[in-house]
Scaffold this motif. Structure first.
Motif, PDB file in Angstrom:
ATOM      1  N   LEU A 108       0.828  -1.206   0.000  1.00  0.00           N
ATOM      2  CA  LEU A 108       0.000   0.000   0.000  1.00  0.00           C
ATOM      3  C   LEU A 108       0.855   1.246   0.000  1.00  0.00           C
ATOM      4  CD1 LEU A 108      -2.746  -0.992   2.513  1.00  0.00           C
ATOM      5  CD2 LEU A 108      -3.051  -0.566   0.118  1.00  0.00           C
ATOM      6  N   SER A 140      -0.056   6.378  -7.096  1.00  0.00           N
ATOM      7  CA  SER A 140      -0.940   7.539  -7.211  1.00  0.00           C
ATOM      8  C   SER A 140      -1.821   7.578  -5.987  1.00  0.00           C
ATOM      9  CB  SER A 140      -1.804   7.471  -8.464  1.00  0.00           C
ATOM     10  OG  SER A 140      -2.671   6.382  -8.396  1.00  0.00           O
ATOM     11  N   ALA A 141      -2.142   8.767  -5.513  1.00  0.00           N
ATOM     12  CA  ALA A 141      -2.967   8.923  -4.311  1.00  0.00           C
ATOM     13  C   ALA A 141      -4.093   9.879  -4.652  1.00  0.00           C
ATOM     14  CB  ALA A 141      -2.138   9.468  -3.159  1.00  0.00           C
ATOM     15  N   ILE A 142      -5.300   9.345  -4.729  1.00  0.00           N
ATOM     16  CA  ILE A 142      -6.432  10.165  -5.153  1.00  0.00           C
ATOM     17  C   ILE A 142      -7.191  10.601  -3.914  1.00  0.00           C
ATOM     18  CG2 ILE A 142      -8.515  10.144  -6.524  1.00  0.00           C
ATOM     19  CD1 ILE A 142      -7.344   8.020  -8.202  1.00  0.00           C
ATOM     20  N   HIS A 168     -10.107  13.735  -2.305  1.00  0.00           N
ATOM     21  CA  HIS A 168     -11.167  14.651  -2.720  1.00  0.00           C
ATOM     22  C   HIS A 168     -11.158  15.922  -1.930  1.00  0.00           C
ATOM     23  CE1 HIS A 168     -13.183  11.547  -5.046  1.00  0.00           C
ATOM     24  NE2 HIS A 168     -12.806  10.739  -4.097  1.00  0.00           N
ATOM     25  N   PRO A 174     -15.591  -5.729   4.721  1.00  0.00           N
ATOM     26  CA  PRO A 174     -15.652  -5.433   3.288  1.00  0.00           C
ATOM     27  C   PRO A 174     -17.006  -5.702   2.665  1.00  0.00           C
ATOM     28  CG  PRO A 174     -13.818  -6.851   3.768  1.00  0.00           C
ATOM     29  CD  PRO A 174     -14.586  -6.745   5.013  1.00  0.00           C
ATOM     30  N   ALA A 189     -19.744  -1.675   1.383  1.00  0.00           N
ATOM     31  CA  ALA A 189     -18.434  -1.405   0.770  1.00  0.00           C
ATOM     32  C   ALA A 189     -17.471  -0.809   1.780  1.00  0.00           C
ATOM     33  CB  ALA A 189     -18.575  -0.505  -0.442  1.00  0.00           C
ATOM     34  N   SER A 190     -17.360  -1.459   2.899  1.00  0.00           N
ATOM     35  CA  SER A 190     -16.410  -1.189   3.963  1.00  0.00           C
ATOM     36  C   SER A 190     -16.519   0.196   4.568  1.00  0.00           C
ATOM     37  CB  SER A 190     -14.979  -1.465   3.528  1.00  0.00           C
ATOM     38  OG  SER A 190     -14.475  -0.432   2.748  1.00  0.00           O
ATOM     39  N   VAL A 207     -13.932   3.645   5.222  1.00  0.00           N
ATOM     40  CA  VAL A 207     -12.701   3.648   4.461  1.00  0.00           C
ATOM     41  C   VAL A 207     -12.946   3.443   2.987  1.00  0.00           C
ATOM     42  CG1 VAL A 207     -11.124   2.929   6.227  1.00  0.00           C
ATOM     43  CG2 VAL A 207     -12.452   1.244   5.063  1.00  0.00           C
ATOM     44  N   SER A 208     -14.174   3.612   2.511  1.00  0.00           N
ATOM     45  CA  SER A 208     -14.430   3.160   1.152  1.00  0.00           C
ATOM     46  C   SER A 208     -13.792   4.050   0.115  1.00  0.00           C
ATOM     47  CB  SER A 208     -15.920   3.073   0.900  1.00  0.00           C
ATOM     48  OG  SER A 208     -16.490   4.346   0.997  1.00  0.00           O
ATOM     49  N   GLU A 209     -13.403   5.265   0.425  1.00  0.00           N
ATOM     50  CA  GLU A 209     -12.788   6.098  -0.598  1.00  0.00           C
ATOM     51  C   GLU A 209     -11.303   6.272  -0.396  1.00  0.00           C
ATOM     52  OE1 GLU A 209     -15.644   6.981  -3.329  1.00  0.00           O
ATOM     53  OE2 GLU A 209     -13.751   8.029  -3.280  1.00  0.00           O
ATOM     54  N   ASN A 210     -10.729   5.629   0.596  1.00  0.00           N
ATOM     55  CA  ASN A 210      -9.294   5.776   0.832  1.00  0.00           C
ATOM     56  C   ASN A 210      -8.571   4.611   0.237  1.00  0.00           C
ATOM     57  OD1 ASN A 210      -9.806   7.987   2.464  1.00  0.00           O
ATOM     58  ND2 ASN A 210     -10.145   6.692   4.217  1.00  0.00           N
ATOM     59  N   GLY A 211      -7.508   4.919  -0.516  1.00  0.00           N
ATOM     60  CA  GLY A 211      -6.743   3.835  -1.077  1.00  0.00           C
ATOM     61  C   GLY A 211      -5.280   4.182  -1.025  1.00  0.00           C
ATOM     62  N   GLY A 212      -4.400   3.202  -1.170  1.00  0.00           N
ATOM     63  CA  GLY A 212      -2.991   3.512  -1.251  1.00  0.00           C
ATOM     64  C   GLY A 212      -2.437   4.002   0.068  1.00  0.00           C
ATOM     65  N   LEU A 266      -4.669   4.263   3.206  1.00  0.00           N
ATOM     66  CA  LEU A 266      -4.990   2.977   3.817  1.00  0.00           C
ATOM     67  C   LEU A 266      -3.809   2.465   4.627  1.00  0.00           C
ATOM     68  CD1 LEU A 266      -7.598   1.523   3.584  1.00  0.00           C
ATOM     69  CD2 LEU A 266      -6.658   0.137   1.813  1.00  0.00           C
ATOM     70  N   ALA A 301     -13.090  -4.343  -1.240  1.00  0.00           N
ATOM     71  CA  ALA A 301     -14.486  -3.956  -1.376  1.00  0.00           C
ATOM     72  C   ALA A 301     -14.707  -2.913  -2.449  1.00  0.00           C
ATOM     73  CB  ALA A 301     -15.002  -3.435  -0.047  1.00  0.00           C
ATOM     74  N   ARG A 343     -11.124   1.731  -5.108  1.00  0.00           N
ATOM     75  CA  ARG A 343     -10.002   2.511  -4.615  1.00  0.00           C
ATOM     76  C   ARG A 343      -9.001   1.656  -3.861  1.00  0.00           C
ATOM     77  NH1 ARG A 343     -10.522   7.254  -7.181  1.00  0.00           N
ATOM     78  NH2 ARG A 343     -12.533   8.207  -6.870  1.00  0.00           N
ATOM     79  N   GLN A 344      -9.447   0.497  -3.370  1.00  0.00           N
ATOM     80  CA  GLN A 344      -8.544  -0.313  -2.568  1.00  0.00           C
ATOM     81  C   GLN A 344      -8.002  -1.501  -3.326  1.00  0.00           C
ATOM     82  OE1 GLN A 344     -10.913  -1.601   0.619  1.00  0.00           O
ATOM     83  NE2 GLN A 344     -11.349   0.436   1.357  1.00  0.00           N
ATOM     84  N   GLN A 390      -6.331   2.654  -8.487  1.00  0.00           N
ATOM     85  CA  GLN A 390      -5.085   3.385  -8.379  1.00  0.00           C
ATOM     86  C   GLN A 390      -3.960   2.549  -8.936  1.00  0.00           C
ATOM     87  OE1 GLN A 390      -4.838   4.443  -4.269  1.00  0.00           O
ATOM     88  NE2 GLN A 390      -6.039   6.256  -4.653  1.00  0.00           N
TER      89      GLN A 390
END
Lengths: 303, 181, 190
Positions: free
Chosen positions: A54, A59-61, A63, A207, A211-212, A215-220, A223, B56, B59-60, B86
C-alpha cells in the motif's frame, strides 16, 4: 534531567515496537482463523507485505483537504495513547510519559480518533462513508458505557486515577486486580469485544458491509496510515489491559505473553459468531455488560 | 541521496516483491464465470496463502477480474470502475469469452475481443476455468510482476486515444467524467 | 372434484359468457383458450374475480413468420384447483397493437415492457420508461425471427482471427478418444 531523556528515547522506541508487534498480531490472527477453518492461511508476516504494497502505490487520489488529513487524526490518537500507557514497570527507560490522572486523559483521547476519521469521510461525498461513520459512532455509544463504569469502579475502590499507582497496589497486594475486583474485569472484557471491532461487532469496517464503511474512498497511502494506526492502537489497548488487570509486566517476554493471552479473547470469539446489526449490538451492550458494570460500582462502594 | 540506476533497481526489486505477494482482487463478478471465484477463495483451494484477498471498493483493489462475457451495458460501468483504481493495476481476462467471444460469438450484445477496450495482462482460458487453473493464472501474474512486465496501466495511459476511439464506437451514449490521474 | 370435472366446469362457465372462445384440452392440469384481441381484458378479469385464477404467471409471444402473425399467450394459475389456463390471441405482424392489462395485475407492467422492447409489440396506455434491458439500442427488435444476429454481430464487433494451426474439434475428439489414458487420469474416465 537525564531521566527525561531516557523517557523520551524509550517512548520513541515504544512506538516502533508497537507498530511491529501490532502488525504481527494481526497477521497471527489471520493465520489462526485460517487454521480453525481447516485451511493453511497466509504467512504470519502477511500484514507487513500488505503495508509495504500500500505504501508503494504510485498515485494517491483524494477529494479535498479534510480527507487528506483524516487518517492523520487517527495516527495522532494512536501515538498519544501509546505514549501515555506505561509499558514496562519499574524500568526507568520504558515507563513512558505518564502522569497522575492519566486514566481520565486516556478515556477522552480514545474517542478522538474515530471523530477525525468521520470528518475525513464526510468530505468525500460518498453516501456509503456517511452511513458507515454513523454506524461506527453509535456502536461506540454502546461499548463506552460498560468500559467507563468498570474504570470508575476501579478508581473508586483504590482511590487513585493513575495507572502506575494501580500497578503498585497490585504488587503490594500480591494478587492481580483480575481477582480482587472481578466484576470490573468482566465488564471491561465484555466491552473489549466492541473495542477491537472483530466479529460480532465488525459491521463498521467489514468489506461486505456497505463497501467497507468509512474507508471506502481511501486507497494507497491513506490505507497504509489507517492500518498502521490500527495496529499501534491495538497494542496500546492491550498494554492498558495488562497494566490494569494482570499486574503489569517487568520484561518484554512477559509483556508479549500476557498481551497475546488477552488478544486471544476477541479473536477466538470472533471466529465462531456472526455479525450483529447496529441496534442489536447496542442492545447487547446495554444488557449484561451494563449489569456487570453496576455490580462493579456496588462492589467498589461497599468494600 | 544517490539516485542512479543501481539503487533504483534495488527499490524496484523490493517493491515488486511486496506487490507480488499481496494481491487484492475487486469483488465484482461481471459474467457467469464469477461462480468459480468463491471456491477459489474458500477452504479447499485456498487462495489466501498466496496473499490474495477480496477488496471492497475500486479505490482499494489491485486487480480487476473480468469473468466471462461483457455486454455493452456492463462495459460502460467496467471502464468507469477501471479508471477509478489506483496505479499499479492489472486486468485478468477470465474464461474464453474474453479471448474470442466464446459461447456467445454470434450474439448481438456482447463484445468479442476484450483487448481492444481494456489492456489485459493475463488470460485464463476455460469455460469456466477450474480453481486450479485460476491459481495457476495468479502464479503467472506473480511471475510477470516480478520481472516488471505487467504494465497494462502505462500502456493504457500512453495509448488513451486509441482505446477511447474503440470504446466510443461501441457505446453510442458516452457519459464519463473528466480524468484525474 | 378430479381434474376432468374441473375442466368441464371451467369450459361451461367460460363459454356461457364468451361464446367465441375455442378451447383445447391437454393431459394433466392445462387448458387452452383461443380468443379475440378485444376480449382479453374482460376474460382475464372474469377469470381473476369469479373463478379464482388470481396469479398471472407469464405473458409470452410466439413469432409465426410464415403466417405473418404474432401470438400472445397469457398464463394464469389457480392455487385452489391447481389448474393453469393459457389464453391465446393472434395479432397482425406489421402493426402489432394490444390492449394494456396493467390495471388487473401490476406485474404485467414488467412483462409488457419486455415484449415492447424485444418484439416491438405496442401496448395502448402503457406508461413506463423506455429502456429496460437493452441500452442505447438502435436496431430492429432483436427477438424477431427475421433478425439475423450473426450478421449483425459480424458487422458491429471485431472478431479475433483464427489461428494458423487450428485443429478441427470433432476429428480431434475422435482421435483422442482412442488414445491410451495415463494412470493418474484413470479414475476420472467413464
Amino acid at each position: 534531567m537525564e531521566s527525561i531523556w531516557y523517557k523520551i528515547l524509550g517512548a520513541i522506541i515504544t512506538v516502533i515496537v508497537a507498530f511491529i508487534v501490532g502488525l504481527t498480531y494481526m497477521g497471527l490472527s489471520r493465520k489462526i482463523t485460517a487454521r480453525i477453518q481447516n485451511r493453511k492461511g497466509p504467512p504470519f508476516y502477511q500484514n507487513f507485505i500488505d503495508a509495504l504494497k500500500l505504501a508503494s502505490k504510485t498515485s494517491a487520489i483524494h477529494h479535498g483537504f479534510m480527507q487528506h488529513i483524516g487518517p492523520a487524526f487517527m495516527m495522532i490518537t494512536s501515538i498519544m495513547s501509546v505514549l501515555v500507557v506505561p509499558v514496562l514497570t519499574g524500568d526507568q527507560w520504558f515507563s513512558n510519559l505518564n502522569f497522575k490522572g492519566d486514566l481520565i486523559f486516556l478515556l477522552y483521547i480514545m474517542v478522538f480518533g474515530p471523530l477525525g476519521m468521520a470528518l475525513g469521510a464526510g468530505q468525500t461525498g460518498n453516501p456509503n462513508s456517511a452511513i458507515g461513520v454513523t454506524r461506527g459512532l453509535s456502536q461506540m455509544v454502546g461499548f463506552e458505557i460498560p468500559w467507563v463504569m468498570a474504570l470508575v469502579a476501579l478508581m473508586m475502590q483504590y482511590k487513585t486515577a493513575s495507572i502506575v499507582d494501580l500497578i503498585n497496589i497490585q504488587q503490594e497486594q500480591g494478587v492481580w486486580l483480575m481477582f480482587s475486583s472481578p466484576f470490573a474485569f468482566i465488564a471491561a472484557v465484555l466491552a473489549m469485544l466492541g473495542m477491537f471491532r472483530y466479529s460480532p461487532f465488525d459491521i463498521v469496517g467489514a468489506p461486505t458491509e456497505l463497501a467497507s464503511g468509512p474507508v471506502s474512498e481511501n486507497g494507497g497511502k491513506y490505507l497504509f496510515t489507517l492500518m498502521s494506526s490500527n495496529s499501534i492502537f491495538a497494542f496500546a489497548k492491550l498494554t492498558l489491559y495488562v497494566d490494569l488487570f494482570l499486574g503489569g509486566a517487568s520484561n518484554i517476554v512477559e509483556l508479549l505473553i500476557k498481551t497475546f493471552a488477552i488478544y486471544l479473547i476477541p479473536m477466538l470469539y470472533g471466529t465462531v459468531s456472526p455479525r450483529y446489526r447496529t441496534e442489536q449490538a447496542i442492545k447487547y451492550f446495554w444488557g449484561w455488560p451494563l449489569f456487570f458494570g453496576f455490580l462493579a460500582l456496588l462492589y467498589a462502594a461497599i468494600f | 541521496m544517490i539516485n542512479d540506476k543501481n539503487s533504483q533497481k534495488i527499490v524496484d526489486i523490493i517493491q515488486n516483491w511486496s506487490r507480488k505477494h499481496s494481491i487484492w482482487v475487486l469483488a465484482y463478478g461481471t459474467g457467469c464465470g464469477a461462480i468459480e471465484i468463491p471456491p477459489t477463495m474458500t477452504s479447499r483451494y485456498d487462495a489466501e496463502r498466496l496473499g490474495v484477498r477480496g477488496a471492497a471498493t475500486p479505490r482499494q483493489a489491485d486487480v480487476l477480474l473480468i469473468t466471462g462475457y461483457l455486454t455493452t451495458k456492463t462495459l460502460k460501468r467496467v471502464i468507469r470502475v477501471y479508471e477509478q483504481m489506483q496505479d499499479p493495476k492489472y486486468v485478468i481476462g477470465f474464461g474464453s469469452c474474453t479471448i474470442n467471444g466464446g459461447m456467445y460469438y454470434d450474439s448481438y450484445n456482447t463484445i468479442k475481443v476484450l483487448d481492444k477496450y481494456l489492456p489485459v495482462d493475463v488470460y485464463i482460458n476455460g469455460c469456466m476455468p477450474r480453481p486450479e487453473a485460476v491459481l495457476a493464472g495468479f502464479g503467472k501474474l506473480q511471475q510477470l510482476i516480478a520481472e516488471g512486465k505487467a504494465n497494462g496501466a502505462t500502456k493504457y495511459k500512453e495509448n488513451l486515444e486509441w482505446y477511447r476511439g474503440n470504446q466510443k464506437k461501441i457505446i453510442p451514449n458516452w457519459v464519463m467524467p473528466e480524468y484525474n490521474w | 372434484m378430479n381434474m376432468q370435472e374441473i375442466k368441464e366446469n371451467l369450459i361451461t362457465h367460460v363459454k356461457a359468457n364468451f361464446p367465441e372462445a375455442a378451447e383445447k384440452e391437454f393431459d394433466g392440469n392445462r387448458l387452452d383458450f383461443n380468443v379475440d384481441k378485444q376480449c382479453i381484458p374482460s376474460i382475464l378479469t372474469y377469470l381473476k374475480d369469479r373463478l379464482g385464477y388470481i396469479h398471472l404467471s407469464h405473458i409470452a409471444c410466439v413469432d409465426w413468420l410464415e403466417e405473418g402473425e404474432f401470438e400472445i399467450i397469457f398464463i394464469v394459475w389457480s392455487p385452489e384447483e391447481k389448474m393453469k389456463v393459457f389464453i391465446r390471441t393472434r395479432i397482425d405482424r406489421e402493426k402489432p397493437v394490444m390492449p394494456n392489462i396493467d390495471m388487473i395485475w401490476r406485474q404485467a407492467n414488467t412483462y409488457e415492457r419486455e415484449l415492447r422492447e424485444m418484439f416491438g409489440v405496442e401496448f395502448i396506455g402503457l406508461e413506463a420508461p423506455d429502456e429496460f434491458l437493452l441500452e442505447d439500442w438502435g436496431g430492429p427488435p432483436p427477438m424477431r425471427r427475421d433478425f439475423d444476429t450473426e450478421a449483425y454481430a459480424d458487422d458491429t464487433f471485431w472478431h479475433r482471427p483464427g489461428r494458423e494451426d487450428a485443429l478441427d474439434v470433432r476429428e480431434e475428439i475422435i482421435r483422442r478418444s482412442r488414445e491410451e489414458i495415463p494412470d493418474f487420469a484413470k479414475k476420472y474416465s467413464r
